[in-house]
Design a protein around this motif. Structure first.
Motif, PDB file in Angstrom:
ATOM      1  N   ALA B 174       1.131  -1.031  -0.175  1.00  6.96           N
ATOM      2  CA  ALA B 174       0.217  -0.116   0.220  1.00  6.96           C
ATOM      3  C   ALA B 174       0.918   1.285  -0.336  1.00  6.96           C
ATOM      4  O   ALA B 174       1.340   1.109   0.545  1.00  6.96           O
ATOM      5  N   GLY B 175       0.360   2.400  -0.735  1.00  5.79           N
ATOM      6  CA  GLY B 175       1.160   3.904  -0.237  1.00  5.79           C
ATOM      7  C   GLY B 175       2.499   2.880  -1.069  1.00  5.79           C
ATOM      8  O   GLY B 175       2.417   2.680  -3.235  1.00  5.79           O
ATOM      9  N   ASN B 176       3.576   3.602  -1.389  1.00  3.07           N
ATOM     10  CA  ASN B 176       4.480   2.601  -2.013  1.00  3.07           C
ATOM     11  C   ASN B 176       4.560   3.430  -3.553  1.00  3.07           C
ATOM     12  O   ASN B 176       5.492   3.022  -4.292  1.00  3.07           O
ATOM     13  N   ARG B 177       4.852   4.801  -3.896  1.00  6.88           N
ATOM     14  CA  ARG B 177       4.260   5.848  -5.101  1.00  6.88           C
ATOM     15  C   ARG B 177       5.445   6.258  -4.995  1.00  6.88           C
ATOM     16  O   ARG B 177       5.656   7.129  -5.331  1.00  6.88           O
ATOM     17  N   THR B 178       6.608   5.254  -6.124  1.00  9.14           N
ATOM     18  CA  THR B 178       7.948   5.226  -5.757  1.00  9.14           C
ATOM     19  C   THR B 178       8.612   6.216  -7.165  1.00  9.14           C
ATOM     20  O   THR B 178       8.878   7.476  -7.551  1.00  9.14           O
ATOM     21  N   THR B 179       7.250   5.296  -7.906  1.00 11.24           N
ATOM     22  CA  THR B 179       7.400   5.633  -9.577  1.00 11.24           C
ATOM     23  C   THR B 179       7.706   7.445 -10.405  1.00 11.24           C
ATOM     24  O   THR B 179       8.315   7.694 -10.775  1.00 11.24           O
ATOM     25  N   PRO B 180       6.880   8.549  -9.949  1.00  9.00           N
ATOM     26  CA  PRO B 180       6.484   9.363 -10.487  1.00  9.00           C
ATOM     27  C   PRO B 180       7.708  10.195  -9.748  1.00  9.00           C
ATOM     28  O   PRO B 180       8.646  11.412 -10.550  1.00  9.00           O
ATOM     29  N   ILE B 181       8.544  10.162  -8.772  1.00 10.70           N
ATOM     30  CA  ILE B 181       9.622  10.306  -8.037  1.00 10.70           C
ATOM     31  C   ILE B 181      11.134  10.854  -8.966  1.00 10.70           C
ATOM     32  O   ILE B 181      11.832  10.725  -9.073  1.00 10.70           O
ATOM     33  N   VAL B 182      10.791   9.123  -9.251  1.00  7.51           N
ATOM     34  CA  VAL B 182      11.576   8.491  -9.962  1.00  7.51           C
ATOM     35  C   VAL B 182      11.811   8.972 -11.150  1.00  7.51           C
ATOM     36  O   VAL B 182      13.202   9.169 -12.038  1.00  7.51           O
ATOM     37  N   VAL B 183      10.908   8.395 -12.331  1.00  7.16           N
ATOM     38  CA  VAL B 183      10.353   9.466 -13.333  1.00  7.16           C
ATOM     39  C   VAL B 183      11.276  10.951 -13.722  1.00  7.16           C
ATOM     40  O   VAL B 183      12.222  11.411 -14.079  1.00  7.16           O
ATOM     41  N   ALA B 184      11.093  11.439 -12.615  1.00  6.88           N
ATOM     42  CA  ALA B 184      11.238  12.897 -12.364  1.00  6.88           C
ATOM     43  C   ALA B 184      13.037  13.202 -12.163  1.00  6.88           C
ATOM     44  O   ALA B 184      13.222  13.601 -12.854  1.00  6.88           O
ATOM     45  N   ILE B 185      13.580  12.373 -11.153  1.00  4.25           N
ATOM     46  CA  ILE B 185      14.489  12.154 -10.623  1.00  4.25           C
ATOM     47  C   ILE B 185      15.714  11.905 -11.753  1.00  4.25           C
ATOM     48  O   ILE B 185      16.376  12.472 -12.831  1.00  4.25           O
ATOM     49  N   LEU B 186      15.020  10.957 -12.415  1.00  6.35           N
ATOM     50  CA  LEU B 186      15.894   9.883 -14.235  1.00  6.35           C
ATOM     51  C   LEU B 186      16.241  11.221 -15.012  1.00  6.35           C
ATOM     52  O   LEU B 186      17.029  11.510 -16.125  1.00  6.35           O
ATOM     53  N   ALA B 187      14.386  11.325 -15.180  1.00  7.08           N
ATOM     54  CA  ALA B 187      14.519  12.699 -16.704  1.00  7.08           C
ATOM     55  C   ALA B 187      15.352  13.437 -16.409  1.00  7.08           C
ATOM     56  O   ALA B 187      15.739  14.551 -17.514  1.00  7.08           O
ATOM     57  N   ALA B 188      15.333  14.598 -15.336  1.00  8.37           N
ATOM     58  CA  ALA B 188      16.317  15.677 -14.792  1.00  8.37           C
ATOM     59  C   ALA B 188      18.359  15.498 -15.281  1.00  8.37           C
ATOM     60  O   ALA B 188      18.520  15.929 -15.312  1.00  8.37           O
ATOM     61  N   ALA B 189      18.278  13.833 -14.705  1.00 10.02           N
ATOM     62  CA  ALA B 189      19.521  13.361 -14.853  1.00 10.02           C
ATOM     63  C   ALA B 189      19.830  13.159 -16.370  1.00 10.02           C
ATOM     64  O   ALA B 189      20.483  12.626 -17.251  1.00 10.02           O
ATOM     65  N   GLY B 190      18.930  13.251 -17.320  1.00 12.34           N
ATOM     66  CA  GLY B 190      19.612  12.946 -18.481  1.00 12.34           C
ATOM     67  C   GLY B 190      18.842  11.469 -19.272  1.00 12.34           C
ATOM     68  O   GLY B 190      18.790  11.899 -20.357  1.00 12.34           O
ATOM     69  N   LEU B 191      18.033  11.033 -18.092  1.00  9.88           N
ATOM     70  CA  LEU B 191      17.685   9.765 -18.927  1.00  9.88           C
ATOM     71  C   LEU B 191      17.000   9.708 -19.875  1.00  9.88           C
ATOM     72  O   LEU B 191      15.972  10.800 -19.064  1.00  9.88           O
ATOM     73  N   THR B 192      16.219   9.006 -20.634  1.00 13.49           N
ATOM     74  CA  THR B 192      14.799   8.323 -20.952  1.00 13.49           C
ATOM     75  C   THR B 192      13.669   7.675 -20.902  1.00 13.49           C
ATOM     76  O   THR B 192      14.704   6.476 -20.626  1.00 13.49           O
ATOM     77  N   ILE B 193      13.144   8.221 -19.919  1.00 14.63           N
ATOM     78  CA  ILE B 193      12.306   6.779 -19.348  1.00 14.63           C
ATOM     79  C   ILE B 193      10.899   7.769 -19.733  1.00 14.63           C
ATOM     80  O   ILE B 193      10.068   8.299 -19.190  1.00 14.63           O
ATOM     81  N   PRO B 194      10.160   6.222 -20.925  1.00 16.26           N
ATOM     82  CA  PRO B 194       8.941   6.907 -21.006  1.00 16.26           C
ATOM     83  C   PRO B 194       8.329   5.825 -20.458  1.00 16.26           C
ATOM     84  O   PRO B 194       7.700   4.347 -21.011  1.00 16.26           O
ATOM     85  N   LYS B 195       7.909   6.140 -19.416  1.00 17.71           N
ATOM     86  CA  LYS B 195       6.617   5.472 -18.401  1.00 17.71           C
ATOM     87  C   LYS B 195       5.524   4.958 -18.772  1.00 17.71           C
ATOM     88  O   LYS B 195       4.993   6.562 -18.270  1.00 17.71           O
ATOM     89  N   THR B 196       5.371   3.718 -18.966  1.00 20.91           N
ATOM     90  CA  THR B 196       3.448   3.454 -19.366  1.00 20.91           C
ATOM     91  C   THR B 196       3.434   3.114 -17.486  1.00 20.91           C
ATOM     92  O   THR B 196       4.015   2.012 -17.590  1.00 20.91           O
ATOM     93  N   SER B 197       1.894   2.716 -17.340  1.00 23.32           N
ATOM     94  CA  SER B 197       1.974   2.458 -15.715  1.00 23.32           C
ATOM     95  C   SER B 197      -0.139   2.019 -16.014  1.00 23.32           C
ATOM     96  O   SER B 197      -0.415   2.224 -17.027  1.00 23.32           O
TER      97      SER B 197
END
Lengths: 515, 515
Positions: B174-197
């Protein structure tokens, strides 16, 4: 909130569905697939919710209901009803427990069956229950529980008789339409036989499908009792009687994959016998290549289960293992079978094969006569034969069909299907095998049992000697496309095996050599 | 025959349904549940037939079609179409084969998945496939075949990049909503992350449900590529993309029983990664009491399967086994989770527990940075931390949400649900367990994820010391009835375990004795 009821004239089957305008659903915070309770005064039903964006279909303030829900709630068009949110029934968790391999006790199985009976489970949920029962099997105790639950959640028809008989064939054999003949003989013999039959599950026709060629088969219980009290018997469709309402919903989801798990099979059959107050029952288990049960070992195991479960629910039973490695009778499909029944009941001229179906009917009727002690051991067969050949069975049959609002046609004048195609032997030899599965399959593809006239008529049978080009069978259908599909589906390899006659073969070789 | 098309505005889901007047169906010898092909010029679709007796609903000469079929065929109201009978697809037999325990090869699995993708199988048939895969399991080869079949029957989105990353958590916590934060960090780091959930299957919210609080999540592929090309990332709902169309239909029938068979799980996840052209993937498997996977042994087995299947389809993978024995984060349910994400991204004041969710996000982002060799081993975590704490991740998140037509609210001003009820500790002691299943369950009963504001907010977590009467959590819902049901469903025994603090207990005893 209060809604005006709008009738949507469509058959959707169970579970019941109620349709709200999306705006109303949003207001009530209800979602598609939610369960709702619809209340009109003291009457209430449960339904699954669907929503629409179209004001034309269901406008705000309205609730759309399909035919079944309308009938169950017993309301008029335009009546006002209340709608409430309902919780998911407990049985959903119990079904998952079964999928995980657990054993369920009586209370748990009763909960599931009761919820199915009341239309509370959707088809996906019922399908999981069937799949769990199929792969993880039902234990002996689960089977007894299922049988009892099916009896206890449905109607029971009582007759004022000490002895009430019944019979059932577990099917799988094409043709094999013994029931109408057995009912006619036993009713003529004075036994009470309130026969209810199902429609086909995996075969080209069930008894109800075949009898429907002559007359109505769906009656309310009151009318059915009248028919039986007047004639000693009936030939009704069980599904219309609410005897085990869960069973028909289970069968509906078994259809698409032609499923039939053992525990369900026993419970489905025995619960219906108990529900018509049967005291003495004969079960026919055909066994052989191409039958539903192919190995004698499995037939014996099933026989044992039937006897054990029957003992637990207080039924006297005889289980009869019969030859099932080829179709019994020539006709396969409702109309073709109905015609054959009339030939036998009327003692018309028939070929050897008809004799085989006739003999099987006499054995079944005879065994039931012996089981009830109406006649002594070893005398049943001949007693039954006397009734059939004297014409008494035909007269009784005519009487029953008349009571069921039908009339018997002249079998020679019965109309056949619009289209047909005949299959001729592709070589000379001896027929080694006729596959029930294949014959049922092509008859079904041709339209049976919904298309009454669709089916297969066999001219030849196992052990017959045929020449290349001899007509082996004719396939009938009222739909050209279906006929074409069924024709394509048939293959000699899987369907009918003709083994070269060695004697002929050698003779030909000699001739060649001489040349 | 030619029919005029009539639009029936209702959502019915797949398979497509066509409704004919019973009189027309009889003329064509078609029956309810038959499969038909509907043709308009060169375009054609397959549908399941239903019939009606009501001329008001669908009159003779008309064919009623529900919204989906209308769209797929791309016709106008009143257009003329032709209707033909279709054969049952071969996949029906293959599904039965699986139920019987057989292993299926690639071609067979591809046939099933392709038919599901094309909407040729009804829900009962798909349910049997899921049940067979659940009880009889999918072998390694079957899982690889299923993964490939899902990729090959859907769209593939290509990016002009050598490295494309992705992540996935198998859920259950329950909870555990890591994805939006991880996407924000990695995209900011310059990696391409086309996240579909996906949307939630068994939990209170899926990532798509949560992100939807801020912005749109369903985009056509073209638009999604634009978003990714502009921002390096996206947070989209996979179901709208037709990436693996079979998967959503499978998930739909998994819903009623909250099913999730292992082979389906791996195929569903990895196929979607491959379909967005991912090259490097991190899988998070939470393990512990009350998580989807409770035993470390099972987590390790699943980890191995993920690695083996990934190798077969050419994916670089890291599988991360995490603590899953209690909810991660305080919010459970779309809105409550969305608010917490904002607090973390904005580096707002947070209690220790938020720190736990933040740390988990940094570990995941760090591991992916290391997997792609963007940073050296052991440096990923700190690199990610720098991006988050500098505010760069928040800016990136704002940019992505803006591209997805949304706007970030002030988390302190987000509106909560209309109704709520708080649960207070029934005794003093130490919190020994908070059950994910129970927390997800009550959040779902309260309306999550459809009701965005419904859910649970936890004030306390495992190992916290509480006093009798302390607020432990608040349950939110926009529907009184749902709130009531959810409240009833909660039990301290199954949900939150408070163990008496021995030290305090002894102290009290002493005081009593002194008196």
């Amino acid at each position: 909130m209060e809604y005006k009821i709008k009738r949507l004239d469509m058959y959707t089957g169970y579970p019941l569905i109620a349709v709200l305008n999306k705006k109303d659903a949003d207001l009530m915070d209800l979602y598609s697939l939610d369960r709702v309770r619809i209340k009109k005064g003291r009457k209430q039903i449960n339904a699954t919710l669907d929503t629409t964006n179209s004001d034309k279909f269901v406008k705000q303030g309205e609730v759309g209901m399909f035919s079944e829900g309308f009938q169950e709630l017993g309301v008029k068009k335009g009546s006002k009803v209340h709608i409430y949110l309902e919780k998911k029934p407990k049985s959903v968790e119990l079904i998952k427990k079964k999928l995980k391999g657990a054993r369920l006790n009586y209370d748990e199985i009763h909960t599931i069956i009761n919820d199915i009976s009341r239309g509370l489970l959707n088809e996906i949920e019922i399908t999981y229950f069937v799949a769990g029962s199929y792969i993880n099997k039902l234990s002996f105790n689960e089977t007894v529980a299922l049988t009892k639950a099916m009896i206890n959640t449905g109607e029971v028809i009582k007759f004022n008789k000490k002895i009430v008989v019944d019979k059932h064939c577990i099917g799988g054999v094409a043709g094999n339409r013994t029931t109408p003949i057995v009912v006619a003989i036993l009713a003529a013999a004075g036994l009470t036989i309130p026969k209810t039959s199902s429609r086909s599950i995996t075969s080209a026709a069930g008894t109800a499908d075949t009898v429907e060629v002559f007359c109505k088969v769906d009656f309310p219980i009151k009318k059915l009792k009248q028919i039986v009290n007047k004639t000693n018997g009936c030939l009704a469709w069980g599904g219309a009687l609410n005897l085990a309402p869960s069973d028909d919903r289970i069968i509906r989801v078994e259809h698409p994959l032609s499923m039939d798990p053992t525990g369900q099979l026993i419970a489905s059959i025995l619960s219906k016998k108990r529900s018509v107050s049967a005291t003495h029952v004969l079960i026919d288990i055909p066994v052989g290549r191409g039958a539903k049960i192919e190995k004698m070992k499995d037939a014996i195991r099933l026989k044992k289960k039937f006897i054990e479960v029957s003992r637990k629910i207080g039924l006297k039973i005889k289980v009869f293992i019969t030859q099932g490695s080829q179709p019994i009778g020539n006709g396969i499909g409702p109309m073709l079978e109905a015609r054959e029944i009339l030939y036998i009941l009327k003692n018309s001229s028939y070929d050897n094969y008809h004799l085989m179906l006739k003999r099987k009917c006499l054995h079944i009727a005879g065994d039931i006569l012996e089981l009830t002690k109406k006649v002594k051991k070893c005398e049943g067969y001949h007693y039954a034969k006397g009734i059939l050949e004297s014409g008494a069975a035909y007269e009784k049959f005519k009487e029953i069909i008349k009571e069921q609002n039908g009339k018997l046609p002249n079998p020679d004048k019965m109309k056949l299907a619009r289209y047909n195609v005949s299959f001729k032997a592709n070589k000379s030899g001896r027929i080694a095998h006729i596959d029930n599965n294949m014959m049922n399959k092509i008859a079904r593809i041709a339209g049976a049992p919904n298309d009454k006239e669709a089916g297969v008529y066999l001219y030849k049978h196992k052990k017959d000697i045929v020449k290349k080009g001899d007509k082996i069978f004719t396939l009938y259908s009222d739909n050209k496309k279906r006929l074409e599909y069924a024709k394509k589906e048939f293959s000699w390899e899987e369907g009918i095996e003709i083994k070269k006659n060695h004697h002929n073969h050698k003779a030909k070789m000699k001739i060649k050599k001489k040349k």
